[in-house]
Design an enzyme around this catalytic site. Sequence first.
Site, PDB file in Angstrom:
ATOM      1  N   ASP A 244       2.982  -2.020  -2.314  1.00  0.00           N
ATOM      2  CA  ASP A 244       3.074  -0.730  -3.015  1.00  0.00           C
ATOM      3  C   ASP A 244       4.360  -0.583  -3.833  1.00  0.00           C
ATOM      4  O   ASP A 244       4.349  -0.039  -4.940  1.00  0.00           O
ATOM      5  CB  ASP A 244       3.059   0.421  -2.000  1.00  0.00           C
ATOM      6  CG  ASP A 244       1.727   0.581  -1.306  1.00  0.00           C
ATOM      7  OD1 ASP A 244       0.749  -0.069  -1.713  1.00  0.00           O
ATOM      8  OD2 ASP A 244       1.658   1.369  -0.344  1.00  0.00           O
TER       9      ASP A 244
ATOM     10  N   ARG B 267       9.677   2.803 -14.831  1.00  0.00           N
ATOM     11  CA  ARG B 267       9.862   2.649 -16.273  1.00  0.00           C
ATOM     12  C   ARG B 267       8.568   2.842 -17.056  1.00  0.00           C
ATOM     13  O   ARG B 267       8.607   2.997 -18.261  1.00  0.00           O
ATOM     14  CB  ARG B 267      10.366   1.229 -16.565  1.00  0.00           C
ATOM     15  CG  ARG B 267      11.850   1.069 -16.518  1.00  0.00           C
ATOM     16  CD  ARG B 267      12.494   1.796 -17.676  1.00  0.00           C
ATOM     17  NE  ARG B 267      13.931   1.777 -17.571  1.00  0.00           N
ATOM     18  CZ  ARG B 267      14.704   0.885 -18.164  1.00  0.00           C
ATOM     19  NH1 ARG B 267      14.183  -0.078 -18.871  1.00  0.00           N
ATOM     20  NH2 ARG B 267      15.999   0.972 -18.048  1.00  0.00           N
TER      21      ARG B 267
ATOM     22  N   HIS C 153      -1.877   0.733  -0.944  1.00  0.00           N
ATOM     23  CA  HIS C 153      -2.264   2.127  -0.688  1.00  0.00           C
ATOM     24  C   HIS C 153      -2.460   2.833  -2.023  1.00  0.00           C
ATOM     25  O   HIS C 153      -1.506   3.025  -2.777  1.00  0.00           O
ATOM     26  CB  HIS C 153      -1.138   2.798   0.126  1.00  0.00           C
ATOM     27  CG  HIS C 153      -1.425   4.205   0.529  1.00  0.00           C
ATOM     28  ND1 HIS C 153      -0.545   4.920   1.322  1.00  0.00           N
ATOM     29  CD2 HIS C 153      -2.469   5.035   0.292  1.00  0.00           C
ATOM     30  CE1 HIS C 153      -1.050   6.138   1.534  1.00  0.00           C
ATOM     31  NE2 HIS C 153      -2.204   6.235   0.900  1.00  0.00           N
TER      32      HIS C 153
ATOM     33  N   HIS D 225       4.801   0.032   9.885  1.00  0.00           N
ATOM     34  CA  HIS D 225       5.575   1.108   9.279  1.00  0.00           C
ATOM     35  C   HIS D 225       7.042   1.001   9.668  1.00  0.00           C
ATOM     36  O   HIS D 225       7.381   1.089  10.842  1.00  0.00           O
ATOM     37  CB  HIS D 225       5.064   2.509   9.615  1.00  0.00           C
ATOM     38  CG  HIS D 225       5.418   3.489   8.520  1.00  0.00           C
ATOM     39  ND1 HIS D 225       6.669   4.037   8.373  1.00  0.00           N
ATOM     40  CD2 HIS D 225       4.689   3.953   7.490  1.00  0.00           C
ATOM     41  CE1 HIS D 225       6.677   4.817   7.312  1.00  0.00           C
ATOM     42  NE2 HIS D 225       5.492   4.785   6.751  1.00  0.00           N
ATOM     43  N   GLY D 226       7.854   0.741   8.662  1.00  0.00           N
ATOM     44  CA  GLY D 226       9.304   0.727   8.842  1.00  0.00           C
ATOM     45  C   GLY D 226       9.854  -0.546   9.464  1.00  0.00           C
ATOM     46  O   GLY D 226      11.060  -0.621   9.723  1.00  0.00           O
TER      47      GLY D 226
HETATM   48  N1  PXP Z   1       0.870   0.516   7.571  1.00  0.00           N
HETATM   49  C1  PXP Z   1       0.489   1.686   7.019  1.00  0.00           C
HETATM   50  C2  PXP Z   1      -0.801   2.289   7.476  1.00  0.00           C
HETATM   51  C3  PXP Z   1       1.262   2.315   6.025  1.00  0.00           C
HETATM   52  O1  PXP Z   1       0.864   3.485   5.493  1.00  0.00           O
HETATM   53  C4  PXP Z   1       2.426   1.675   5.582  1.00  0.00           C
HETATM   54  C5  PXP Z   1       3.254   2.297   4.484  1.00  0.00           C
HETATM   55  O2  PXP Z   1       2.532   2.377   3.329  1.00  0.00           O
HETATM   56  C6  PXP Z   1       2.776   0.448   6.161  1.00  0.00           C
HETATM   57  C7  PXP Z   1       1.989  -0.102   7.174  1.00  0.00           C
HETATM   58  C8  PXP Z   1       3.981  -0.320   5.724  1.00  0.00           C
HETATM   59  O3  PXP Z   1       5.139   0.412   6.000  1.00  0.00           O
HETATM   60  P1  PXP Z   1       6.506  -0.073   5.374  1.00  0.00           P
HETATM   61  O4  PXP Z   1       6.371  -0.042   3.907  1.00  0.00           O
HETATM   62  O5  PXP Z   1       7.490   0.916   5.908  1.00  0.00           O
HETATM   63  O6  PXP Z   1       6.741  -1.474   5.911  1.00  0.00           O
END
Ligand code: PXP
Length: 253
Positions: free
Chosen positions: A17, A26, A51, A202-203
């Site tokens: 993403d 930009r 996403h 996530h994170g």
């Molecule tokens: N899994 C899901 C369902 C997410 O929404 C995201 C963030 O878009 C991620 C994983 C990845 O998270 P990060 O970009 O913090 O590694």
Amino acid sequence: MSITPPKAPLRLGVNIDHVATVRNARGGAYPDPLRAAKLAEAAGADGITAHLREDRRHISDADIEALVAGLSVPLNFEMAATEEMQAIALRHKPHAVCIVPEKREERTTEGGLEVAKDENRLAHFIAPLREAGSRVSIFIAADSAQIEAASRIGAQVIELHTGAYCDAHAEGDFAARDAELARLTEMATYADSLGLEVHAGHGLTFDTVAPVAALPEVVELNIGHFIIAEAIFMGLEPAIAQMRALMEAARSG
Ligand code: PXP
């Protein structure tokens, strides 16, 4: 003497993403998310996650089309549970669909989906996606009520939200971090016992990935922001290779 069974292989899904975020800062055509996805494939990613947000702040409809046409590894299409997104998923039939909660004002996906509160609608929402051949995953907090609801609505996969665990680590609150990890550990086992495939993400960073990678029931991690951020300093392929190496070491340890 008891023999510990070998753990299932752990896949890495690279979320691209934020390649699109930089492009959109930009306008124009670079950096190209498909090029990043192909490099990620070459560096050992098992899948690509993207996403398509309702506000199209990073990934665009054209990016999804290009990824569907150009990827050799499976696409994990993250989306909110809206009619518009369902129609797009049914048109492209990606390998996997991950249903996430979405708020326009948030910077990233802040929490897990409240499946338990919306069971009926979600059951009807995911049925056609499954029929079209996509594996349906639900992004949820490590919470037994949400896991049970995800199982009841017919999801094949849950993705456990690791954000609270990573935030606690970043804040130096190691007691909270360890409590979050204990919760993830218990809920991964519980979800697996219900027959759900377990993913997490996530994170996650180089510093936080190992304990999650070591959980035997977790078979896929989806990681984006940190990898793309680290790519600025070390390049995309080395960042992915290092993440993979940390995952493998934790898995075999
Ligand atoms: N899994 C899901 C369902 C997410 O929404 C995201 C963030 O878009 C991620 C994983 C990845 O998270 P990060 O970009 O913090 O590694």
